[in-house]
Design an enzyme around this catalytic site. Structure first.
Site, PDB file in Angstrom:
ATOM      1  N   ASP A 109       0.629  -0.963   0.033  1.00 59.29           N
ATOM      2  CA  ASP A 109      -0.045   0.121  -0.047  1.00 59.29           C
ATOM      3  C   ASP A 109       0.865   1.040   0.277  1.00 59.29           C
ATOM      4  OD1 ASP A 109       0.773   0.968   2.880  1.00 59.29           O
ATOM      5  OD2 ASP A 109      -0.795  -0.327   3.627  1.00 59.29           O
ATOM      6  N   HIS A 134       6.577  -7.940  -0.411  1.00 63.17           N
ATOM      7  CA  HIS A 134       5.543  -8.130  -2.418  1.00 63.17           C
ATOM      8  C   HIS A 134       4.914  -7.311  -3.148  1.00 63.17           C
ATOM      9  CE1 HIS A 134       3.841 -11.369   1.173  1.00 63.17           C
ATOM     10  NE2 HIS A 134       4.683 -11.996   0.465  1.00 63.17           N
TER      11      HIS A 134
HETATM   12  P1  OAD Z   1      -3.458 -11.374   7.252  1.00 60.86           P
HETATM   13  O1  OAD Z   1      -5.120 -10.690   6.435  1.00 60.86           O
HETATM   14  O2  OAD Z   1      -3.406 -12.423   6.995  1.00 60.86           O
HETATM   15  O3  OAD Z   1      -3.102 -10.458   8.612  1.00 60.86           O
HETATM   16  C1  OAD Z   1      -3.620  -9.161   9.453  1.00 60.86           C
HETATM   17  C2  OAD Z   1      -3.223  -9.073  10.620  1.00 60.86           C
HETATM   18  O4  OAD Z   1      -3.266  -8.395  11.424  1.00 60.86           O
HETATM   19  C3  OAD Z   1      -3.153 -10.485  11.913  1.00 60.86           C
HETATM   20  O5  OAD Z   1      -3.323 -11.246  12.667  1.00 60.86           O
HETATM   21  C4  OAD Z   1      -4.896  -9.575  12.979  1.00 60.86           C
HETATM   22  O6  OAD Z   1      -4.883 -10.089  13.943  1.00 60.86           O
HETATM   23  C5  OAD Z   1      -4.170  -8.497  12.753  1.00 60.86           C
HETATM   24  N1  OAD Z   1      -4.295  -6.568  13.295  1.00 60.86           N
HETATM   25  C6  OAD Z   1      -5.309  -6.324  12.822  1.00 60.86           C
HETATM   26  N2  OAD Z   1      -5.869  -5.005  13.069  1.00 60.86           N
HETATM   27  C7  OAD Z   1      -4.644  -5.022  13.772  1.00 60.86           C
HETATM   28  C8  OAD Z   1      -4.046  -3.597  14.299  1.00 60.86           C
HETATM   29  N3  OAD Z   1      -4.469  -2.537  14.216  1.00 60.86           N
HETATM   30  N4  OAD Z   1      -2.640  -3.777  14.213  1.00 60.86           N
HETATM   31  C9  OAD Z   1      -1.838  -4.849  14.704  1.00 60.86           C
HETATM   32  N5  OAD Z   1      -2.484  -6.175  13.908  1.00 60.86           N
HETATM   33  C10 OAD Z   1      -3.582  -6.056  13.850  1.00 60.86           C
HETATM   34  O7  OAD Z   1      -2.112 -10.284   6.440  1.00 60.86           O
HETATM   35  P2  OAD Z   1      -1.169 -10.593   6.036  1.00 60.86           P
HETATM   36  O8  OAD Z   1      -0.442 -10.653   7.557  1.00 60.86           O
HETATM   37  O9  OAD Z   1      -0.276  -9.303   6.166  1.00 60.86           O
HETATM   38  O10 OAD Z   1      -0.151 -11.342   0.100  1.00 60.86           O
HETATM   39  O11 OAD Z   1      -1.065 -11.028   5.374  1.00 60.86           O
HETATM   40  C11 OAD Z   1       0.031 -11.392   5.123  1.00 60.86           C
HETATM   41  C12 OAD Z   1       0.054 -12.087   2.976  1.00 60.86           C
HETATM   42  O12 OAD Z   1      -1.527 -12.383   2.998  1.00 60.86           O
HETATM   43  C13 OAD Z   1      -0.403 -10.879   2.429  1.00 60.86           C
HETATM   44  O13 OAD Z   1       1.272  -9.816   1.897  1.00 60.86           O
HETATM   45  C14 OAD Z   1      -1.235 -11.031   1.414  1.00 60.86           C
HETATM   46  C15 OAD Z   1      -1.838 -12.010   1.222  1.00 60.86           C
HETATM   47  O14 OAD Z   1      -2.619 -12.870   0.688  1.00 60.86           O
HETATM   48  C16 OAD Z   1      -0.172 -11.534  -1.134  1.00 60.86           C
HETATM   49  O15 OAD Z   1      -0.739 -10.807  -1.730  1.00 60.86           O
HETATM   50  C17 OAD Z   1       0.953 -11.630  -2.034  1.00 60.86           C
END
Ligand code: OAD
Length: 271
Positions: A109, A134
């Site tokens: 983003d 990514h």
């Molecule tokens: P996820 O949607 O899998 O996880 C988001 C995490 O953020 C969860 O563990 C939530 O509990 C946490 N969360 C939510 N709100 C929050 C806040 N205000 N502060 C801190 N944490 C919070 O997203 P990613 O782990 O980023 O890949 O996903 C990894 C990858 O999966 C992405 O980069 C994307 C996706 O498919 C690609 O597109 C290649």
């Protein structure tokens, strides 16, 4: 109850930061949640409402590039309305001037970069700029020759209305093409089924392996190889601090898990 636990854990986390010589941060969609960017796997997350295999895979792009383009154009338009939050800003301030330390992000983003520019002026030092493993949604890349280029807005429909240009796009509206080789351009993001840029990944892994502390912020830590980055710190003898309202697969490996939103926890932690 959670806030009490966080208050109890905060001094220990601050102590680890004060002692650390090298710090790396791995961030995920959660750090941008307070900017209004949907995460992927939480309730209301993108992958709860859309099918990744239809929208974010290399196979889908090769089969139906227009649909994939329209999805990313929708996301670009949406992200244009979002701004860095206190979590991005606290992290950018923390890494300004930290030499070989830095931020590794799974987010496409651009909000870490925008926060760094806000904090440091036009040319922030490398440590405040993220390694975007990514990719970056705001950039295009040729699907054939790999040439990167500034994004060229595509005339697409968004809820029946054309967002760029005006009027209805003709059905055969051309998709952006590479200025060098004429190949089809696509957003410069990693699609499912693709490898990550090996040079970027190696930089991130080397940084993590050298760090004595890894801050893991707002990621479910289920997507590899990104989720392996904190483990490189751990295997090198370093420690992990997790910032996330929920427990993840990495929580067990964390020295301290701060339960809360990144926009609230990071300014307190990194002040
Ligand atoms: P996820 O949607 O899998 O996880 C988001 C995490 O953020 C969860 O563990 C939530 O509990 C946490 N969360 C939510 N709100 C929050 C806040 N205000 N502060 C801190 N944490 C919070 O997203 P990613 O782990 O980023 O890949 O996903 C990894 C990858 O999966 C992405 O980069 C994307 C996706 O498919 C690609 O597109 C290649």
């Amino acid at each position: 109850m959670q806030a009490t636990k966080r208050e109890a854990d905060l001094p220990r986390a601050r102590e680890l930061i004060a002692q650390a010589r090298r710090v790396v941060a791995l961030t995920g969609a959660g750090i941008s949640a307070e900017s209004g960017v949907p995460t992927f796997r939480d309730a209301g997350g993108l992958w709860r409402n859309y099918r990744p295999e239809e929208l974010a895979t290399i196979g889908a792009f090769e089969r139906d590039p227009r649909t994939v383009w329209e999805w990313y154009e929708w996301r670009r338009g949406f992200l244009a309305t979002c701004n860095p939050n206190d979590g991005h800003r606290a992290l950018a301030r923390f890494f300004l001037g930290r030499g070989e330390d830095g931020i590794v992000t799974q987010n496409v983003d651009g909000l870490h970069t925008r926060a760094a520019i806000e904090e440091a002026g036009d040319a922030p030092p490398d440590a405040a700029l993220p390694i975007e493993i990514h990719g970056a949604i705001a950039r295009d890349r040729c699907n054939e020759c790999g040439l990167r280029a500034e994004a060229e807005p595509l005339a697409v429909r968004d809820d029946g209305a054309r967002r760029t240009g005006g009027g209805e796009p003709p059905p055969g509206d051309p998709l952006p093409r590479c200025a060098e080789c004429g190949g089809l351009r696509r957003p410069d993001v990693v699609l499912f089924g693709e490898m990550l840029d090996s040079a970027l990944l190696e930089r991130a892994q080397t940084m993590a392996a050298r760090a004595d502390l890894c801050l893991v912020i707002g990621t479910s830590a289920v997507v590899y190889p990104a989720a392996g980055i904190p483990l490189a710190t751990l295997h090198g003898g370093g420690r992990i601090i997790e910032v996330n309202p929920q427990a993840t697969d990495l929580t067990r490996a964390a020295e301290v898990a701060l339960r809360g939103a990144a926009g609230e926890v990071l300014p307190e932690l990194l002040a």
